[in-house]
Design an enzyme around this catalytic site. Structure first.
Site, PDB file in Angstrom:
ATOM      1  N   VAL A  16      14.602  36.765  76.204  1.00 45.10           N
ATOM      2  CA  VAL A  16      14.465  35.418  76.841  1.00 45.10           C
ATOM      3  C   VAL A  16      15.889  34.796  76.567  1.00 45.10           C
ATOM      4  O   VAL A  16      16.365  33.999  77.492  1.00 45.10           O
ATOM      5  CB  VAL A  16      13.314  34.705  76.430  1.00 45.10           C
ATOM      6  CG1 VAL A  16      13.395  33.193  77.050  1.00 45.10           C
ATOM      7  CG2 VAL A  16      12.032  35.253  76.691  1.00 45.10           C
ATOM      8  N   ARG A  47      19.156  35.280  63.991  1.00 49.93           N
ATOM      9  CA  ARG A  47      18.908  35.234  62.643  1.00 49.93           C
ATOM     10  C   ARG A  47      19.787  35.492  61.367  1.00 49.93           C
ATOM     11  O   ARG A  47      20.713  36.011  61.678  1.00 49.93           O
ATOM     12  CB  ARG A  47      18.125  36.794  62.572  1.00 49.93           C
ATOM     13  CG  ARG A  47      16.930  36.525  61.665  1.00 49.93           C
ATOM     14  CD  ARG A  47      16.460  37.952  61.541  1.00 49.93           C
ATOM     15  NE  ARG A  47      16.305  38.677  62.857  1.00 49.93           N
ATOM     16  CZ  ARG A  47      15.218  38.871  63.246  1.00 49.93           C
ATOM     17  NH1 ARG A  47      14.026  38.179  62.958  1.00 49.93           N
ATOM     18  NH2 ARG A  47      15.015  39.605  64.520  1.00 49.93           N
ATOM     19  N   GLY A  97       4.764  33.673  81.226  1.00 49.38           N
ATOM     20  CA  GLY A  97       6.196  33.677  81.496  1.00 49.38           C
ATOM     21  C   GLY A  97       6.705  32.834  82.611  1.00 49.38           C
ATOM     22  O   GLY A  97       6.558  31.557  82.278  1.00 49.38           O
ATOM     23  N   ASP A 164      -2.534  38.578  71.580  1.00 43.98           N
ATOM     24  CA  ASP A 164      -1.571  37.731  72.482  1.00 43.98           C
ATOM     25  C   ASP A 164      -2.486  36.940  73.476  1.00 43.98           C
ATOM     26  O   ASP A 164      -2.169  35.810  73.805  1.00 43.98           O
ATOM     27  CB  ASP A 164      -0.744  38.856  73.088  1.00 43.98           C
ATOM     28  CG  ASP A 164       0.149  38.294  73.850  1.00 43.98           C
ATOM     29  OD1 ASP A 164       1.236  37.706  73.501  1.00 43.98           O
ATOM     30  OD2 ASP A 164      -0.153  38.140  75.288  1.00 43.98           O
ATOM     31  N   LYS A 168      -2.820  32.784  74.028  1.00 42.11           N
ATOM     32  CA  LYS A 168      -2.530  32.032  75.301  1.00 42.11           C
ATOM     33  C   LYS A 168      -3.791  31.341  76.024  1.00 42.11           C
ATOM     34  O   LYS A 168      -3.479  30.382  76.436  1.00 42.11           O
ATOM     35  CB  LYS A 168      -2.077  33.162  76.525  1.00 42.11           C
ATOM     36  CG  LYS A 168      -0.644  33.913  76.058  1.00 42.11           C
ATOM     37  CD  LYS A 168      -0.374  34.887  76.979  1.00 42.11           C
ATOM     38  CE  LYS A 168       0.829  35.633  76.669  1.00 42.11           C
ATOM     39  NZ  LYS A 168       1.216  36.886  77.412  1.00 42.11           N
ATOM     40  N   GLY A 265       9.104  38.993  80.407  1.00 43.63           N
ATOM     41  CA  GLY A 265      10.426  39.580  80.964  1.00 43.63           C
ATOM     42  C   GLY A 265      11.526  38.308  80.737  1.00 43.63           C
ATOM     43  O   GLY A 265      11.108  37.169  80.848  1.00 43.63           O
TER      44      GLY A 265
HETATM   45  N1  LIG Z   1      10.162  38.501  76.038  1.00 43.57           N
HETATM   46  C1  LIG Z   1       9.043  38.035  76.985  1.00 43.57           C
HETATM   47  O1  LIG Z   1       8.637  38.364  78.080  1.00 43.57           O
HETATM   48  C2  LIG Z   1       8.659  36.583  76.419  1.00 43.57           C
HETATM   49  C3  LIG Z   1       7.860  36.049  77.456  1.00 43.57           C
HETATM   50  C4  LIG Z   1       7.113  34.806  76.967  1.00 43.57           C
HETATM   51  C5  LIG Z   1       7.226  34.213  75.821  1.00 43.57           C
HETATM   52  N2  LIG Z   1       8.225  34.804  74.858  1.00 43.57           N
HETATM   53  C6  LIG Z   1       8.551  34.317  73.576  1.00 43.57           C
HETATM   54  O2  LIG Z   1       9.872  34.031  73.629  1.00 43.57           O
HETATM   55  C7  LIG Z   1      10.421  34.113  72.310  1.00 43.57           C
HETATM   56  C8  LIG Z   1      11.610  35.240  72.288  1.00 43.57           C
HETATM   57  O3  LIG Z   1      11.149  36.523  72.658  1.00 43.57           O
HETATM   58  P1  LIG Z   1      12.274  37.553  72.927  1.00 43.57           P
HETATM   59  O4  LIG Z   1      11.513  38.504  73.755  1.00 43.57           O
HETATM   60  O5  LIG Z   1      13.390  36.815  73.766  1.00 43.57           O
HETATM   61  O6  LIG Z   1      12.458  38.090  71.481  1.00 43.57           O
HETATM   62  P2  LIG Z   1      13.632  38.835  71.224  1.00 43.57           P
HETATM   63  O7  LIG Z   1      14.270  39.794  72.130  1.00 43.57           O
HETATM   64  O8  LIG Z   1      13.338  39.632  69.987  1.00 43.57           O
HETATM   65  O9  LIG Z   1      14.806  37.619  70.391  1.00 43.57           O
HETATM   66  C9  LIG Z   1      14.497  37.335  69.434  1.00 43.57           C
HETATM   67  C10 LIG Z   1      15.884  36.359  68.978  1.00 43.57           C
HETATM   68  O10 LIG Z   1      15.447  35.171  68.259  1.00 43.57           O
HETATM   69  C11 LIG Z   1      16.399  35.448  67.137  1.00 43.57           C
HETATM   70  N3  LIG Z   1      15.544  35.073  65.700  1.00 43.57           N
HETATM   71  C12 LIG Z   1      14.591  35.534  65.137  1.00 43.57           C
HETATM   72  N4  LIG Z   1      14.094  34.962  64.190  1.00 43.57           N
HETATM   73  C13 LIG Z   1      15.221  33.979  64.076  1.00 43.57           C
HETATM   74  C14 LIG Z   1      15.297  32.970  63.059  1.00 43.57           C
HETATM   75  N5  LIG Z   1      14.278  32.935  61.881  1.00 43.57           N
HETATM   76  N6  LIG Z   1      16.363  32.033  63.274  1.00 43.57           N
HETATM   77  C15 LIG Z   1      17.218  32.300  64.303  1.00 43.57           C
HETATM   78  N7  LIG Z   1      17.010  33.339  65.208  1.00 43.57           N
HETATM   79  C16 LIG Z   1      16.110  33.993  65.182  1.00 43.57           C
HETATM   80  C17 LIG Z   1      17.011  36.862  67.064  1.00 43.57           C
HETATM   81  O11 LIG Z   1      18.063  36.980  66.296  1.00 43.57           O
HETATM   82  P3  LIG Z   1      18.775  38.435  66.192  1.00 43.57           P
HETATM   83  O12 LIG Z   1      19.498  38.843  67.406  1.00 43.57           O
HETATM   84  O13 LIG Z   1      19.906  38.148  65.178  1.00 43.57           O
HETATM   85  O14 LIG Z   1      17.843  39.381  65.606  1.00 43.57           O
HETATM   86  C18 LIG Z   1      16.889  37.194  68.526  1.00 43.57           C
HETATM   87  O15 LIG Z   1      18.158  36.652  69.097  1.00 43.57           O
HETATM   88  C19 LIG Z   1       9.113  34.593  71.570  1.00 43.57           C
HETATM   89  O16 LIG Z   1       8.557  33.529  70.767  1.00 43.57           O
HETATM   90  C20 LIG Z   1       8.192  35.127  72.504  1.00 43.57           C
HETATM   91  O17 LIG Z   1       7.036  35.137  72.158  1.00 43.57           O
HETATM   92  C21 LIG Z   1       8.905  36.095  75.270  1.00 43.57           C
END
Ligand SMILES: NC(=O)c1ccc[n+]([C@@H]2O[C@H](COP(=O)([O-])OP(=O)(O)OC[C@H]3O[C@@H](n4cnc5c(N)ncnc54)[C@H](OP(=O)(O)O)[C@@H]3O)[C@@H](O)[C@H]2O)c1
Length: 391
Positions: A16, A47, A97, A164, A168, A265
């Site tokens: 995201v 992170r 989303g 999940d 929601k 996504g």
């Molecule tokens: N993907 C989806 O379709 C979707 C849809 C709706 C909501 N969401 C929500 O959006 C959020 C992000 O999802 P995502 O799919 O983008 O996850 P992701 O691809 O796993 O990315 C997570 C990012 O957060 C960073 N991170 C994790 N823990 C951290 C911390 N403690 N401090 C600072 N940075 C940290 C990670 O850093 P590193 O790169 O260093 O590991 C990575 O860059 C989540 O809360 C998820 O539930 C996602």
């Protein structure tokens, strides 16, 4: 010509975050024109366990988040803290989303009393159930296919077991009724018990099988439940295919509304996050919060599942001999459950067993579950292979 800027710090640059950053960097002039001020991506944090992090809201910062777990578990407290600190929390991306849901409830439908919300709100399980239905795949094979297609995480357990969707629904219900619904108050059953044959029988009876998140208003209380359900083939949610999400709601003025789209996504979720940022920037520029702050009533509770009135489908493997149908019918009669249809399906001649498929009229969920347990204990019954609520 725009004056002023909103400095944005982005925590996380994954699926995201990277799309949010991309849109902020490449769409800058257009975003600034819509917001009335520049949106400047100042900091990106990934992170780093060693690093101390400021707690955003307490430091007087506005927050835009896509994190459903945080909003479901701690949303009411965060929203109260936000009011106290005179900042705002935006979380459109946390549910559905890219589908506009939070803003729909918060602004567009605010003249309504929302009566019910039913949703297919987890794309992974919708994809999996769809492949089980159309391809005859087992749950495990359908999950593997979803992982290969990028619709399921390496560990899909929160999706498969309905957690999940419960997060929601807790958020959606809280916003829809302006009450506090905690995720652990949402009744939850996952899709593990469904087998390919259930889709065949469901279709013959005129139903699809979906993981449904449902909430409904009753006097002084609300229903809130997530479980697989048989839903009439002509119901709008039965048409929500693949990894899409659909939300079907009813308000007292607007009537029924259906919202369908990509519930996850990077790009759809970034659409919601950047939309929130523009809205926030506009509020800051005008010096007013364009959305009303939340006031969540904590006197309205969730009805225990046992008291919810619903219908059910049972698939029973039993000895193929006289008296079995009467014994099963007797249990339903004793539990006060009226039978809607009772069909003998496939028979296994060598084993001398047959499959009985029963659907009921509405009854309390407690009675339906007791009937399931008691039928499973009958001497002639090998197993209640499936128990699915009918929506
Ligand atoms: N993907 C989806 O379709 C979707 C849809 C709706 C909501 N969401 C929500 O959006 C959020 C992000 O999802 P995502 O799919 O983008 O996850 P992701 O691809 O796993 O990315 C997570 C990012 O957060 C960073 N991170 C994790 N823990 C951290 C911390 N403690 N401090 C600072 N940075 C940290 C990670 O850093 P590193 O790169 O260093 O590991 C990575 O860059 C989540 O809360 C998820 O539930 C996602």
């Amino acid at each position: 010509m725009v004056e002023g800027a909103l400095n944005v710090g982005l925590i996380g640059l994954g699926t995201v975050g990277s799309q949010v950053a991309e849109r902020m960097l490449t769409g800058q002039p257009q975003l600034a024109r819509r917001a009335g001020i520049d949106l400047c991506l100042r900091r990106v944090l990934v992170r780093d366990p060693q690093k101390q992090r400021a707690v955003a809201i307490k430091a007087g910062k506005h927050v835009v988040t896509a994190n459903k777990v945080v909003m479901a578990k701690h949303g009411p407290e965060l929203l109260e803290l936000a009011v106290e600190r005179n900042v705002d929390v935006y979380f459109e991306a946390a549910v559905g989303g890219g589908i506009p849901l939070i803003s729909t409830f918060r602004t567009d439908l605010q003249a309504n009393r929302i009566e019910r919300v039913s949703a297919v709100i987890n794309g992974t399980t919708n994809y999996v159930l769809g492949r089980m239905a159309t391809g005859g795949l087992s749950l495990l094979d359908a999950v593997r296919e979803a992982q290969a297609a990028g619709f399921a995480e390496a560990d899909p357990s929160d999706d498969v077991d309905g957690l999940d969707a419960a997060y929601k629904l807790a958020i959606l219900g809280s916003i829809a009724y302006e009450i506090k619904i905690r995720p652990d108050e949402v009744f939850r059953e996952g899709i593990e018990g469904i087998e390919p044959v259930d889709f065949r029988y469901a279709r013959e009876l005129g139903y699809a099988i979906k993981l449904i998140a449902h909430t409904q208003r009753h006097p002084g209380r609300v229903e809130a439940r997530v479980h697989p359900a048989m839903i009439a083939l002509d119901h709008p949610l039965a048409q929500v295919e693949g990894a899409n999400n659909g939300v079907f709601l009813e308000g007292d003025l607007v009537g029924q509304v259906l919202l369908v789209g990509q519930g996850a996504g990077g790009r759809p979720t970034a659409s919601a996050v950047v939309g929130d940022l523009i809205d926030l920037a506009r509020s800051i520029r005008r010096g007013v919060q364009s959305r009303p702050s939340f006031s969540l009533d904590d006197r309205i509770g969730v009805i225990p599942m046992g008291e919810v009135v619903t219908r059910a489908y049972y698939r029973v493997r039993a000895d193929d001999r006289t008296g079995v149908v009467a014994a099963v019918g007797q249990v339903f009669a004793e539990e006060g459950v009226s039978i809607s249809s009772f069909i003998q399906k496939d028979a296994w001649v060598e084993e001398q067993t047959a499959e009985l498929v029963v659907t009921t009229h509405p009854a309390s969920d407690a009675s339906l579950q007791r009937a399931r347990d008691r039928i499973g204990q009958l001497e002639a019954v090998r197993a209640v292979s499936s128990f699915v609520r009918v929506f």
